[in-house]
Design a protein around this motif. Structure first.
Motif, short mmCIF file in Angstrom:
data_model
loop_
_atom_site.label_atom_id
_atom_site.label_comp_id
_atom_site.label_asym_id
_atom_site.label_seq_id
_atom_site.Cartn_x
_atom_site.Cartn_y
_atom_site.Cartn_z
N GLY A 187 0.78 -1.23 0.00
CA GLY A 187 0.00 0.00 0.00
C GLY A 187 0.81 1.27 0.00
N ASP A 188 2.15 1.18 0.00
CA ASP A 188 3.01 2.37 0.04
C ASP A 188 2.60 3.32 1.16
N GLY A 189 2.24 2.74 2.30
CA GLY A 189 1.88 3.56 3.45
C GLY A 189 0.42 3.96 3.51
N GLU A 190 -0.34 3.71 2.45
CA GLU A 190 -1.76 4.04 2.44
C GLU A 190 -2.58 2.79 2.70
N GLN A 191 -3.71 2.95 3.37
CA GLN A 191 -4.57 1.82 3.67
C GLN A 191 -5.92 1.99 2.99
N ASP A 192 -6.47 0.87 2.54
CA ASP A 192 -7.82 0.84 2.01
C ASP A 192 -8.78 1.12 3.16
N GLU A 193 -9.57 2.18 3.04
CA GLU A 193 -10.47 2.54 4.13
C GLU A 193 -11.45 1.43 4.46
N THR A 194 -11.84 0.65 3.45
CA THR A 194 -12.79 -0.43 3.73
C THR A 194 -12.15 -1.54 4.54
N TRP A 195 -10.83 -1.72 4.40
CA TRP A 195 -10.14 -2.72 5.22
C TRP A 195 -10.12 -2.27 6.68
N THR A 196 -9.87 -0.99 6.89
CA THR A 196 -9.86 -0.46 8.26
C THR A 196 -11.22 -0.63 8.91
N LYS A 197 -12.27 -0.35 8.14
CA LYS A 197 -13.62 -0.48 8.68
C LYS A 197 -13.98 -1.93 8.94
N ALA A 198 -13.66 -2.79 7.98
CA ALA A 198 -13.98 -4.21 8.14
C ALA A 198 -13.18 -4.85 9.27
N TRP A 199 -11.94 -4.38 9.46
CA TRP A 199 -11.09 -4.92 10.52
C TRP A 199 -11.78 -4.86 11.87
N ASP A 200 -12.48 -3.76 12.12
CA ASP A 200 -13.18 -3.59 13.39
C ASP A 200 -14.39 -4.50 13.50
N ARG A 201 -14.84 -5.07 12.37
CA ARG A 201 -15.98 -5.97 12.38
C ARG A 201 -15.57 -7.44 12.49
N LEU A 202 -14.28 -7.70 12.42
CA LEU A 202 -13.80 -9.08 12.52
C LEU A 202 -13.62 -9.45 13.98
N ARG A 203 -14.49 -10.32 14.49
CA ARG A 203 -14.52 -10.65 15.92
C ARG A 203 -13.93 -12.02 16.22
N GLY A 204 -13.60 -12.79 15.18
CA GLY A 204 -12.92 -14.05 15.39
C GLY A 204 -11.43 -13.86 15.22
N PRO A 205 -10.65 -14.95 15.11
CA PRO A 205 -9.22 -14.81 14.80
C PRO A 205 -9.04 -14.02 13.51
N ARG A 206 -8.20 -12.99 13.54
CA ARG A 206 -8.07 -12.12 12.38
C ARG A 206 -6.60 -11.82 12.13
N TYR A 207 -6.30 -11.64 10.84
CA TYR A 207 -4.92 -11.41 10.41
C TYR A 207 -4.95 -10.40 9.26
N TRP A 208 -4.00 -9.47 9.29
CA TRP A 208 -3.86 -8.49 8.21
C TRP A 208 -2.39 -8.48 7.81
N ARG A 209 -2.14 -8.87 6.58
CA ARG A 209 -0.78 -8.95 6.06
C ARG A 209 -0.70 -8.28 4.69
N GLU A 210 0.45 -7.67 4.41
CA GLU A 210 0.72 -7.11 3.09
C GLU A 210 2.09 -7.58 2.62
N ILE A 211 2.25 -7.69 1.30
CA ILE A 211 3.50 -8.15 0.71
C ILE A 211 4.18 -7.00 -0.01
N ASP A 212 5.37 -6.66 0.41
CA ASP A 212 6.12 -5.58 -0.23
C ASP A 212 6.36 -5.89 -1.71
N GLY A 213 6.27 -4.84 -2.52
CA GLY A 213 6.60 -4.96 -3.93
C GLY A 213 5.51 -5.54 -4.82
N THR A 214 4.33 -5.78 -4.24
CA THR A 214 3.24 -6.35 -5.04
C THR A 214 2.25 -5.27 -5.45
N LYS A 215 1.42 -5.62 -6.46
CA LYS A 215 0.31 -4.78 -6.89
C LYS A 215 -0.97 -5.63 -6.87
N HIS A 216 -2.07 -4.99 -7.25
CA HIS A 216 -3.38 -5.62 -7.11
C HIS A 216 -3.45 -6.98 -7.80
#
Length: 360
Positions: free
Chosen positions: A261-290
């Motif tokens: 994300g080059d330091g930027e976050q998808d706003e929908t990921w931030t919002k959905a993250w707060d809705r994840l109430r089970g085991p949750r993981y957020w990972r990004e891979i450097d150097g990748t695109k969509h």
């Protein structure tokens, strides 16, 4: 969408020699079989083409095979689709998968994983991840969302093409995307209903079902999980969230696996993250695109295009490394939450995968 772009590249120059495109081989100990199935949902008309009175879908099933002797490897796409995206005179030959058509299944009942592709892309676009999971003992069912996908070929040779009109305004776009996701959720739940009647049903352990998807397939996964308790764990590969997941809690395991994300976050990921109430993981891979999270990560760099055309599509990461990282983390997630073993690389930064960052 991207397969249409790929077809333009493939057809760009008459061939004097032909380059064979390839996909990286699976890493698991099992040989891989594959079959297709044509499913008809008579309870609803097609949502995109009014003249079609039933909803028709194509799926592929990938599974551990007992033997592959005497069986041919499947093409990356069906013959009719191949003619559409790679016309005569192309300097490239489309890849052949590592799945063997109709090979007898290995003994036992295996966890089941569903796959939903990105908007405008076919079910074949996730083959590098799908066949790897099958080689590690999973049955994977990939779904084409008819008239959303660019091309869907049926057994009688008919080819359904994309039929979703572009929106005329931002408000219409939001409404349209919500409909796209709703249709995909209905498609997926119908596929879930059909699993017991499908080829290879005896190889499926339907008490252990997961799902993953790329781009639009990622939010489809989350929204299916909200609608259907049969799906126990899910992965979103770099897709913005749309629909109910933004407003409702999901209490089962979920992995957000995204591009750099080059330091930027998808706003929908931030919002959905707060809705994840089970085991949750957020990972990004450097150097990748969509589109690194599709087969284009492997295929695009093989086209001999300049870096300024390749890097905006699949990033600067080494393609083989990108695929290896994705395979490791997606498999670790499903191993942990469908097989209740392993998954240690999900817990903390791993020196084996320094390009993977833990967020938020």
């Amino acid at each position: 969408m991207m397969k249409a772009l790929l077809s333009l590249v493939l057809a760009a120059t008459p061939a004097s020699t032909v380059t064979q495109l390839s996909l990286p081989p699976p890493t698991g100990p099992e040989r891989v079989g594959t079959v297709t199935a044509h499913l008809i949902d008579r309870s609803r008309p097609d949502p995109w083409v009014a003249s079609e009175k039933v909803r028709e879908l194509m799926v592929s099933i990938w599974y551990p095979a007992r033997t592959v002797r005497g069986h041919e490897r499947a093409g990356w796409v069906s013959p009719g689709v191949a003619e559409r995206i790679n016309p005569p005179g192309s300097p490239y030959a489309l890849p052949v998968t590592h799945g063997y058509v109709g090979a007898p299944p290995a003994a036992g009942r295996h966890p089941v994983i569903l796959y939903s592709p990105g908007f405008g892309i076919e079910r074949t676009s996730g083959t590098v991840l799908v066949e790897d999971l099958a080689s590690h003992g999973y049955v994977v069912v990939t779904i084409d969302h008819t008239h959303d996908a660019n091309f869907v070929e049926f057994p009688d040779g008919r080819i359904a093409t994309a039929a979703i009109d572009p929106p005329a305004s931002p408000d219409e776009e939001e409404t349209l995307l919500e409909k796209v996701v709703d249709v995909r959720v209905r498609d997926t739940r119908f596929v879930l209903d059909q699993l017991r009647r499908m080829p290879l049903a005896r190889t499926m352990d339907l008490s252990r079902i997961g799902m993953f998807g790329a781009s639009m397939g990622g939010t489809t996964t989350a929204d299916v999980m909200l609608a259907d308790p049969r799906v126990l764990a899910g992965v979103n590969l770099d897709g913005s969230f749309i629909g109910p997941i933004l407003d409702r809690d999901l209490k089962r395991p979920f992995l957000l696996f995204g591009s750099d994300g080059d330091g930027e976050q998808d706003e929908t990921w931030t919002k959905a993250w707060d809705r994840l109430r089970g085991p949750r993981y957020w990972r990004e891979i450097d150097g990748t695109k969509h589109l690194s999270f599709t087969d284009f990560q492997s295929l695009y760099p093989q086209l001999g295009l300049p870096a300024d055309q390749v890097e905006p599509v699949v990033g600067t990461i080494d393609p083989a490394r990108s695929v290896a990282v994705q395979r490791a983390f997606v498999r670790a997630f499903f191993d942990r939450h469908l097989r209740h073993r392993g998954g240690g690389i999900l817990d903390r930064p791993s020196p084996r995968y320094p390009e993977v960052r833990i967020l938020p």
